[in-house]
Structure formats: C-alpha cells, structure tokens
Scaffold this motif. Structure first.
Motif, mmCIF file in Angstrom:
data_model
loop_
_atom_site.group_PDB
_atom_site.id
_atom_site.type_symbol
_atom_site.label_atom_id
_atom_site.label_comp_id
_atom_site.label_asym_id
_atom_site.label_seq_id
_atom_site.Cartn_x
_atom_site.Cartn_y
_atom_site.Cartn_z
ATOM 1 N N THR A 2 33.506 37.410 43.721
ATOM 2 C CA THR A 2 32.211 38.035 43.644
ATOM 3 C C THR A 2 31.917 38.245 42.240
ATOM 4 N N ASP A 3 32.598 37.948 41.234
ATOM 5 C CA ASP A 3 32.456 38.207 39.878
ATOM 6 C C ASP A 3 31.647 36.932 39.041
ATOM 7 N N THR A 4 30.365 37.214 39.066
ATOM 8 C CA THR A 4 29.644 36.176 38.471
ATOM 9 C C THR A 4 29.166 36.465 37.074
ATOM 10 N N GLU A 5 30.147 37.017 36.287
ATOM 11 C CA GLU A 5 29.705 37.408 34.788
ATOM 12 C C GLU A 5 29.646 35.991 33.941
ATOM 13 N N LYS A 6 28.596 35.854 33.209
ATOM 14 C CA LYS A 6 28.620 34.762 32.279
ATOM 15 C C LYS A 6 29.620 34.920 31.187
ATOM 16 N N LEU A 7 29.617 33.903 30.519
ATOM 17 C CA LEU A 7 30.477 34.144 29.066
ATOM 18 C C LEU A 7 29.811 34.996 28.179
ATOM 19 N N LEU A 8 30.743 35.727 27.479
ATOM 20 C CA LEU A 8 30.090 36.715 26.675
ATOM 21 C C LEU A 8 29.603 35.797 25.263
ATOM 22 N N PRO A 9 28.408 36.259 24.628
ATOM 23 C CA PRO A 9 27.843 35.477 23.438
ATOM 24 C C PRO A 9 28.970 35.110 22.393
ATOM 25 N N GLU A 10 29.830 36.220 22.098
ATOM 26 C CA GLU A 10 30.607 36.219 21.159
ATOM 27 C C GLU A 10 31.821 35.097 21.380
ATOM 28 N N THR A 11 32.142 35.138 22.733
ATOM 29 C CA THR A 11 33.214 34.073 22.976
ATOM 30 C C THR A 11 32.510 32.486 23.077
ATOM 31 N N PHE A 36 48.363 29.226 37.244
ATOM 32 C CA PHE A 36 48.689 28.251 35.931
ATOM 33 C C PHE A 36 48.661 28.993 34.769
ATOM 34 N N LEU A 37 48.196 30.276 34.963
ATOM 35 C CA LEU A 37 48.158 31.095 33.620
ATOM 36 C C LEU A 37 49.227 32.130 33.482
ATOM 37 N N PRO A 38 49.589 32.711 32.307
ATOM 38 C CA PRO A 38 50.540 33.723 32.231
ATOM 39 C C PRO A 38 50.217 34.918 33.058
ATOM 40 N N THR A 39 51.047 35.812 33.344
ATOM 41 C CA THR A 39 50.981 37.016 33.992
ATOM 42 C C THR A 39 50.090 38.062 33.390
ATOM 43 N N ASP A 40 50.110 38.192 31.996
ATOM 44 C CA ASP A 40 49.322 38.863 31.296
ATOM 45 C C ASP A 40 47.833 38.665 31.305
ATOM 46 N N ALA A 41 47.647 37.109 31.204
ATOM 47 C CA ALA A 41 46.207 36.842 31.304
ATOM 48 C C ALA A 41 45.705 37.230 32.870
ATOM 49 N N VAL A 42 46.353 37.221 34.005
ATOM 50 C CA VAL A 42 45.969 37.226 35.248
ATOM 51 C C VAL A 42 45.777 38.817 35.357
ATOM 52 N N GLU A 43 46.509 39.648 34.796
ATOM 53 C CA GLU A 43 46.358 41.190 34.897
ATOM 54 C C GLU A 43 45.273 41.517 33.963
ATOM 55 N N ALA A 44 45.162 40.995 33.046
ATOM 56 C CA ALA A 44 43.999 41.433 32.049
ATOM 57 C C ALA A 44 42.779 41.179 32.718
ATOM 58 N N ASP A 45 42.612 39.806 33.382
ATOM 59 C CA ASP A 45 41.200 39.388 34.200
ATOM 60 C C ASP A 45 41.027 40.296 35.426
ATOM 61 N N LEU A 46 41.981 40.944 36.045
ATOM 62 C CA LEU A 46 42.033 41.840 37.131
ATOM 63 C C LEU A 46 41.262 43.101 36.545
ATOM 64 N N ALA A 47 41.837 43.638 35.560
ATOM 65 C CA ALA A 47 41.425 44.667 34.994
ATOM 66 C C ALA A 47 40.095 44.778 34.340
ATOM 67 N N LEU A 48 39.720 43.614 33.483
ATOM 68 C CA LEU A 48 38.748 43.595 32.810
ATOM 69 C C LEU A 48 37.371 42.835 33.385
ATOM 70 N N GLY A 49 37.623 41.897 34.296
ATOM 71 C CA GLY A 49 36.722 40.776 34.727
ATOM 72 C C GLY A 49 36.654 39.749 34.140
ATOM 73 N N HIS A 50 36.068 38.719 34.585
ATOM 74 C CA HIS A 50 36.149 37.243 33.915
ATOM 75 C C HIS A 50 35.676 37.428 32.590
ATOM 76 N N ALA A 51 34.728 37.767 32.173
ATOM 77 C CA ALA A 51 33.944 37.602 30.976
ATOM 78 C C ALA A 51 34.973 38.025 29.643
ATOM 79 N N LYS A 52 35.215 39.217 30.085
ATOM 80 C CA LYS A 52 36.121 40.057 29.091
ATOM 81 C C LYS A 52 37.699 39.406 29.141
ATOM 82 N N GLY A 53 38.097 39.073 30.437
ATOM 83 C CA GLY A 53 39.478 38.700 30.544
ATOM 84 C C GLY A 53 39.604 37.380 29.911
ATOM 85 N N PHE A 54 38.444 36.390 30.090
ATOM 86 C CA PHE A 54 38.520 35.178 29.487
ATOM 87 C C PHE A 54 38.562 35.366 27.715
#
Length: 326
Positions: free
Chosen positions: A282-291, A120-138
């Motif tokens: 397997t990525d269980t990262e929590k939200l970044l505090p600043e996010t 459902f999300l744009p290609t650049d969002a998917v690619e950023a998440d794959l590269a950075l992980g969920h917390a930073k990708g989000f």
C-alpha cells in the motif's frame, strides 16, 4: 535447435508482458513451460544438464524440425555476468536480439521494491524499508551502496548482488553482446513507449522478426507489476530459498512432466511460504527528488553510451534532469 530470437532484458522493463503477448501469437514458439530458463544464468545447470543437448531438448524439444513458427526465448536475466559469452558460443551471429530499456532511475526503484519483497536484498535494507517506507528506504539503500567506493566498484562484477543497479547500466551490458553479434540484428524497445502503445511496439517487432501481425492477440496487458511488500527480512529470505528450490524443480528438473503429483505438492508448500512472506503493498510513495538527481548523475555516462548504441535521444525521452530544473 536454438532460438531464432532472444529477448534478454532488462528486468522490470516489460519482458513478462512481452512474453504474454508473444505467447498469444500463433507464429511464435517460445520455450516450453518456462519464461526465463536458468540454463545460461546458472552455471551449474549447463554443466549438470550436459550442455547443448539438454538445452535443445528441455526448452525446444516440443517443436518439430519442420515447424514454420519462429522460435524465441524471452529472458530478463541474460545480461548477468557471463551470459553474453555463453550465447556467443551457442547461438548464430545472425540471431535476432531484443532489449527492453526503461528510465534507469525508475527501473532501479521498481527493481528495489520487487526484489526487496523476494529476499534478494540485505537484511539491513529490508529493515530500513519497513521502518522508513519505500522512498526513504530506497534512498538509504542507494547511498549505502553508491557512497561506498568498494561497493560501487564491484556492481558490474557482482551483478546479481547489485541487480538494482547493475541491470540499469544498459550500455555496459549491451556492449558485451556487440562483441560477437551484429548491431543490425538488435532492436531496442523503450518501456515508456511500449506501455503507451503495446500494439505499435509489437508491430515493429514483428517487422523486425519477419512476421505478420495477428488479429488473435489481446493487447493492453499489465503483467508482473510486483505490488507486494515483505512482512519481515527473515520471511523474505526464506522465500528466496523456496524460490530457488522451485526453479530447480520446475525449470532444471522439469518435474511437471515426470512427477506432476509431487510437483503439485511442493508448489502448494511454495505458495504457503510466498503468501506468508508477502502482503499487498500500500506504499505508493514516489522517488525522492534528491534520490532521482543522485541516480541520474550515477547513470548519466552509461545513458549517453546507450544513446550512441540505440540512436535514440534517451535523455529527452526520459526527461533527464527534470528535478534539477525545479
């Protein structure tokens, strides 16, 4: 024949679990086959389906007129654009309505991960998440949208495109139902309380619906957690297309009833597409505090309006501002 009650969201707030619990209750009759009918959500379905006759036959045609059970629809997508106006035209003003609310920041993060894996999300969002992980990708996706005045301004006008954010603006969505439906016939279930004690939450809903508790119901369910991760943007978007075809066959065309063999063959293909597009997350990262702080500022005004509508201290329940105090 129309439902006596409708649970219209919000997504990633426990509606699937509520559906499974209500499905166990012998006093409730839910829509045939489908948890979330696309009738109100997709304009073309109501047009091609010939309106009210199609809706009654497709989703409640299995219920006899003298059936004493309470009829209901549970559909987390009924807060999309235009749904409230359609329901006002078809449903009685006395129809009982259930809204399920979750900390909007947590809901947005959960929705991001869930819909990211499903294309459902744009290609650049998917690619950023794959590269950075969920917390930073989000965090990257949040700022891509909310730092843009143009994107921020069209979130509620293009809710499907921005469903990570649009479905967390609860007040804006509920207010559309207050225009035509009685607030006294609405109940608001807080996800965090529902998770903590499903039985108590359901008992309160049974009272609201004029029903009795049932000893046959197995509580403590945890459904539709969405613990999958996409393999690639290309496969995620391929899955989105396959899922659209799946809904057309299963929901609108009701193929399971008149062509079960053909449907089974398609479903096997759909499963292959789904299995090739997603792997266990397997990525269980929590939200970044600043996010969290950034999103609390964005949602704060809507949360205050939601508190007025519900009469609940939601900022207190959701520990609003906890990161700011550290």
């Amino acid at each position: 024949m129309y439902p006596d009650f409708v649970c219209m969201g919000f997504q990633k707030c426990g509606t699937t679990t509520l559906y499974e619990l209500f499905h166990q209750n012998p006093q409730i009759a839910l829509c045939r086959d489908v948890k979330e009918p696309m009738y109100y959500r997709v304009p073309m379905i109501s047009i091609l389906g010939r309106g009210k006759v199609y809706y009654r036959k497709r989703y409640f045609g299995h219920i006899e007129e003298d059936d004493p059970r309470i009829r209901g629809e549970i559909n987390a997508g009924l807060t999309f654009n235009g749904c409230a106006a359609k329901l006002r035209r078809n449903l009685s003003p006395d129809t009982k309505m259930i809204f399920m609310l979750r900390n909007p920041v947590e809901r947005s993060y959960s929705a991001y991960k869930y819909f990211l894996a499903r294309g459902f999300l744009p290609t650049d969002a998917v690619e950023a998440d794959l590269a950075l992980g969920h917390a930073k990708g989000f965090d990257h996706y949040v700022h891509t949208v909310l730092d843009s005045p143009e994107c921020r301004g069209e979130i509620m006008d293009k809710r499907l495109k921005y469903l990570v954010f649009s479905q967390s603006n609860y007040a804006a969505c509920v207010e559309e139902y207050l225009d035509g439906f009685d607030r006294a016939n609405m109940r608001f279930v807080i996800f965090e309380e529902f998770v903590r004690d499903q039985h108590r939450a359901c008992r309160e809903l049974y009272d609201f619906l004029g029903m009795q508790d049932s000893p046959d119901i197995r509580y403590g369910l945890k459904i539709n957690c969405g613990n999958e991760r996409t393999v690639s943007a290309k496969k995620a978007h391929r899955l989105l297309v396959a899922k659209g075809v799946y809904y057309a066959f299963y929901d609108f065309l009701a193929m399971t009833h008149w062509a079960p063999g053909l449907y089974r063959r398609f479903y096997r293909h759909y499963e292959k597409v789904r299995d090739s597009a997603m792997v266990p997350d397997t990525d269980t990262e929590k939200l970044l505090p600043e996010t969290r702080v950034f999103l609390e500022r964005y949602f704060d005004e809507d949360v205050r309006r939601t508190e007025e509508i519900t009469g609940r201290p939601l900022r207190e329940i959701w520990h609003w501002g906890r990161e700011k105090c550290k």
